[in-house]
Design a protein around this motif. Structure first.
Motif, PDB file in Angstrom:
ATOM      1  N   HIS A  52       0.706  -1.325  -0.072  1.00 15.11           N
ATOM      2  CA  HIS A  52       0.016   0.109  -0.003  1.00 15.11           C
ATOM      3  C   HIS A  52       0.871   1.207  -0.055  1.00 15.11           C
ATOM      4  O   HIS A  52       0.582   2.183  -0.764  1.00 15.11           O
ATOM      5  CB  HIS A  52      -0.989  -0.009   1.208  1.00 15.11           C
ATOM      6  CG  HIS A  52      -2.055  -0.914   1.113  1.00 15.11           C
ATOM      7  ND1 HIS A  52      -3.006  -0.727   0.217  1.00 15.11           N
ATOM      8  CD2 HIS A  52      -2.499  -1.774   1.952  1.00 15.11           C
ATOM      9  CE1 HIS A  52      -4.074  -1.523   0.434  1.00 15.11           C
ATOM     10  NE2 HIS A  52      -3.727  -2.553   1.364  1.00 15.11           N
ATOM     11  N   PHE A  53       1.947   1.209   0.711  1.00 17.75           N
ATOM     12  CA  PHE A  53       2.956   2.461   0.978  1.00 17.75           C
ATOM     13  C   PHE A  53       3.442   2.635  -0.319  1.00 17.75           C
ATOM     14  O   PHE A  53       3.327   3.759  -0.799  1.00 17.75           O
ATOM     15  CB  PHE A  53       3.898   2.224   2.079  1.00 17.75           C
ATOM     16  CG  PHE A  53       4.574   3.438   2.275  1.00 17.75           C
ATOM     17  CD1 PHE A  53       4.255   4.326   3.305  1.00 17.75           C
ATOM     18  CD2 PHE A  53       5.900   3.718   1.515  1.00 17.75           C
ATOM     19  CE1 PHE A  53       4.928   5.444   3.272  1.00 17.75           C
ATOM     20  CE2 PHE A  53       6.705   4.842   1.785  1.00 17.75           C
ATOM     21  CZ  PHE A  53       6.258   5.594   2.695  1.00 17.75           C
ATOM     22  N   TYR A  61      -1.317   5.801   1.451  1.00 11.84           N
ATOM     23  CA  TYR A  61      -0.761   5.861   2.935  1.00 11.84           C
ATOM     24  C   TYR A  61      -1.793   5.669   3.984  1.00 11.84           C
ATOM     25  O   TYR A  61      -1.364   5.088   5.021  1.00 11.84           O
ATOM     26  CB  TYR A  61      -0.070   7.412   3.020  1.00 11.84           C
ATOM     27  CG  TYR A  61       1.022   7.631   1.895  1.00 11.84           C
ATOM     28  CD1 TYR A  61       1.990   6.783   1.668  1.00 11.84           C
ATOM     29  CD2 TYR A  61       0.825   8.636   1.044  1.00 11.84           C
ATOM     30  CE1 TYR A  61       3.060   7.009   0.824  1.00 11.84           C
ATOM     31  CE2 TYR A  61       1.603   8.823  -0.101  1.00 11.84           C
ATOM     32  CZ  TYR A  61       2.675   7.907  -0.062  1.00 11.84           C
ATOM     33  OH  TYR A  61       3.923   8.222  -1.124  1.00 11.84           O
ATOM     34  N   ALA A  62      -3.041   5.990   3.983  1.00  9.53           N
ATOM     35  CA  ALA A  62      -3.781   5.735   4.969  1.00  9.53           C
ATOM     36  C   ALA A  62      -4.265   4.061   4.991  1.00  9.53           C
ATOM     37  O   ALA A  62      -4.071   3.816   6.372  1.00  9.53           O
ATOM     38  CB  ALA A  62      -5.390   6.245   4.381  1.00  9.53           C
ATOM     39  N   ARG A  63      -4.345   3.513   4.076  1.00  9.49           N
ATOM     40  CA  ARG A  63      -4.125   2.202   4.147  1.00  9.49           C
ATOM     41  C   ARG A  63      -2.897   1.239   4.728  1.00  9.49           C
ATOM     42  O   ARG A  63      -3.065   0.322   5.487  1.00  9.49           O
ATOM     43  CB  ARG A  63      -4.557   1.437   2.622  1.00  9.49           C
ATOM     44  CG  ARG A  63      -5.970   1.663   2.263  1.00  9.49           C
ATOM     45  CD  ARG A  63      -6.434   1.120   0.837  1.00  9.49           C
ATOM     46  NE  ARG A  63      -7.600   1.271   0.671  1.00  9.49           N
ATOM     47  CZ  ARG A  63      -8.170   0.795  -0.347  1.00  9.49           C
ATOM     48  NH1 ARG A  63      -7.562   0.280  -1.517  1.00  9.49           N
ATOM     49  NH2 ARG A  63      -9.532   1.141  -0.677  1.00  9.49           N
ATOM     50  N   ALA A  78       7.932   1.768  12.070  1.00  3.12           N
ATOM     51  CA  ALA A  78       8.544   2.584  11.328  1.00  3.12           C
ATOM     52  C   ALA A  78       7.856   2.819  10.003  1.00  3.12           C
ATOM     53  O   ALA A  78       7.819   4.252   9.522  1.00  3.12           O
ATOM     54  CB  ALA A  78       9.952   2.178  10.919  1.00  3.12           C
ATOM     55  N   LEU A  79       7.186   1.965   9.493  1.00  2.00           N
ATOM     56  CA  LEU A  79       6.397   2.116   8.304  1.00  2.00           C
ATOM     57  C   LEU A  79       5.172   2.939   8.770  1.00  2.00           C
ATOM     58  O   LEU A  79       4.598   3.914   7.882  1.00  2.00           O
ATOM     59  CB  LEU A  79       5.859   0.666   7.511  1.00  2.00           C
ATOM     60  CG  LEU A  79       5.235   0.944   6.414  1.00  2.00           C
ATOM     61  CD1 LEU A  79       6.041   1.366   5.005  1.00  2.00           C
ATOM     62  CD2 LEU A  79       4.784  -0.644   5.956  1.00  2.00           C
ATOM     63  N   ALA A 121       4.092   6.476   7.075  1.00  2.00           N
ATOM     64  CA  ALA A 121       3.087   6.647   6.319  1.00  2.00           C
ATOM     65  C   ALA A 121       2.171   8.079   6.934  1.00  2.00           C
ATOM     66  O   ALA A 121       1.557   8.750   6.227  1.00  2.00           O
ATOM     67  CB  ALA A 121       1.916   5.510   6.443  1.00  2.00           C
ATOM     68  N   GLU A 122       2.249   8.045   8.205  1.00  2.00           N
ATOM     69  CA  GLU A 122       1.849   9.258   8.906  1.00  2.00           C
ATOM     70  C   GLU A 122       2.501  10.445   8.293  1.00  2.00           C
ATOM     71  O   GLU A 122       1.626  11.675   8.413  1.00  2.00           O
ATOM     72  CB  GLU A 122       1.750   9.035  10.564  1.00  2.00           C
ATOM     73  CG  GLU A 122       0.837   8.001  10.829  1.00  2.00           C
ATOM     74  CD  GLU A 122       1.030   7.876  12.416  1.00  2.00           C
ATOM     75  OE1 GLU A 122       1.988   8.268  13.109  1.00  2.00           O
ATOM     76  OE2 GLU A 122       0.087   7.122  12.898  1.00  2.00           O
ATOM     77  N   GLU A 123       3.783  10.571   8.265  1.00  2.00           N
ATOM     78  CA  GLU A 123       4.512  11.645   7.829  1.00  2.00           C
ATOM     79  C   GLU A 123       3.814  11.941   6.307  1.00  2.00           C
ATOM     80  O   GLU A 123       3.633  13.022   6.052  1.00  2.00           O
ATOM     81  CB  GLU A 123       5.908  11.447   7.628  1.00  2.00           C
ATOM     82  CG  GLU A 123       6.712  11.481   8.945  1.00  2.00           C
ATOM     83  CD  GLU A 123       8.312  11.150   8.956  1.00  2.00           C
ATOM     84  OE1 GLU A 123       8.586  11.597   7.844  1.00  2.00           O
ATOM     85  OE2 GLU A 123       8.810  10.828  10.005  1.00  2.00           O
ATOM     86  N   GLU A 124       3.739  11.079   5.564  1.00  2.00           N
ATOM     87  CA  GLU A 124       3.328  11.135   3.878  1.00  2.00           C
ATOM     88  C   GLU A 124       1.877  11.799   4.075  1.00  2.00           C
ATOM     89  O   GLU A 124       1.528  12.716   3.337  1.00  2.00           O
ATOM     90  CB  GLU A 124       3.453   9.894   3.303  1.00  2.00           C
ATOM     91  CG  GLU A 124       4.745   9.414   3.058  1.00  2.00           C
ATOM     92  CD  GLU A 124       5.752  10.226   2.024  1.00  2.00           C
ATOM     93  OE1 GLU A 124       5.059  11.187   1.256  1.00  2.00           O
ATOM     94  OE2 GLU A 124       6.773  10.148   2.230  1.00  2.00           O
TER      95      GLU A 124
END
Length: 131
Positions: free
Chosen positions: A59-60, A65-67, A87-88, A92-95
């Motif tokens: 997904h990333f 990113y939400a998924r 870490a992932l 994802a939260e940063e993105e």
């Protein structure tokens, strides 16, 4: 059986981490394989956290990113000390935060453009005064 699932998980890992990724359709194949594995494994599977993490990776890499955050969070619920998933999830939260800021900037720019156009239209539609 278990060996076939392990082989499919290894294939999904390779597809999710593939250099060609999206262009070759590898990420879509990885997602499909991993979702099928999740259904087969059931909630009590010992390897479920790995499958969820790999799905988060796919997904990333697809920009979902939400998924990715959701699947990484699910993996962390099963194995809270899983550093890769943490870490992932943070990445994802940063993105998502960056996308939110970009979205706010675009909305702000559109509002300013709309105000400018409205002001120009209002000036041009006023009758001129003669002296």
């Amino acid at each position: 059986g278990g060996e076939a699932r392990a082989a499919r998980r290894r294939l999904a890992w390779a597809l999710a981490h593939s250099a060609e990724g999206r262009a070759a359709g590898h990420l879509g194949r990885a997602k499909a394989l991993l979702q099928a594995l999740l259904e087969e494994e059931g909630p009590g599977s010992a390897d479920r956290h790995e499958t969820l993490y790999l799905l988060a990776v796919a997904h990333f890499r697809l920009g979902e990113y939400a998924r990715a955050r959701w699947r990484a969070r699910e993996a962390l619920e099963l194995v809270p000390e899983m550093r890769q998933a943490l870490a992932l999830k943070l990445q994802a939260e940063e993105e998502l935060a960056c996308e939110g800021l970009i979205g706010l900037g675009l909305v702000g720019g559109a509002v300013m453009l709309g105000v400018s156009v409205a002001a120009a239209f209002a000036r041009s539609s006023r009758p001129e005064r003669r002296r």
